[in-house]
Scaffold this motif. Sequence first.
Motif, short mmCIF file in Angstrom:
data_model
loop_
_atom_site.label_atom_id
_atom_site.label_comp_id
_atom_site.label_asym_id
_atom_site.label_seq_id
_atom_site.Cartn_x
_atom_site.Cartn_y
_atom_site.Cartn_z
N TRP A 108 -8.72 -48.29 47.10
CA TRP A 108 -8.84 -49.44 46.21
C TRP A 108 -7.54 -49.66 45.46
O TRP A 108 -7.07 -50.78 45.32
N VAL A 134 -9.13 -53.79 39.84
CA VAL A 134 -9.36 -53.19 41.15
C VAL A 134 -10.08 -51.86 41.08
O VAL A 134 -10.39 -51.28 42.11
N LEU A 136 -5.16 -52.69 46.89
CA LEU A 136 -5.36 -53.91 46.12
C LEU A 136 -4.39 -54.12 44.98
O LEU A 136 -4.36 -55.18 44.39
N THR A 142 -14.56 -53.88 39.86
CA THR A 142 -14.58 -54.89 40.92
C THR A 142 -16.02 -55.30 41.20
O THR A 142 -16.33 -56.48 41.33
#
Length: 194
Positions: free
Chosen positions: A23, A121, A27, A126
């Motif tokens: 993640w 993120v 991201l 999220t």
Amino acid sequence: MSSDAQISGDGSRGGTATASREWYDVLRHPERLHLLAALEDGASTLEELVDAIASREATDRETIRIGLVHNHLPRLSDYGILEWDGETVSRSVDRPLPVDDLSALFADGDRADERTLETLVHPVRTRLYVILSEFDRPVSIEALAAELLDHEVGSFADRSEARIALHHVHLPAMADVGAVEFDPRTGTVRGPGR
């Protein structure tokens, strides 16, 4: 890195290592967000991706192509997030990620910065962003805690632990970057764009 970065997805101490590394690694970069947003509608060729990213960034096409081929596509492929055969790219993971919303933050320029992206993120945040963007009314922390437990987001032992982490860690961090409106007195939250 924001001051709450030492809190893991379940509210315990431990830093970002306890949250999915993919993640954060994937991201945190705006170009990867633009790339994933461009793949929302299906597979694309390398040239189509270059065109899509070039339309959103003030970077020349050759620089974009080199970044995709030597950095972003291999990294996303290594994590199993997309499939890339050297010419065609497609998403292989269908996650409830607000890729379009996060990508749009970087199009705005004003709201987006490294701190905002790093805050949003986080896997728990999220998922909260996705949940809250589906509501047009305030949502209680209790309902959000139940939703996180139902979808097994984070490693919360029970609803009480999830509620405490939401109240003291995740929602204040999201409110601090303007992603949600959080009223700690009433325990209610309004989602993005409300």
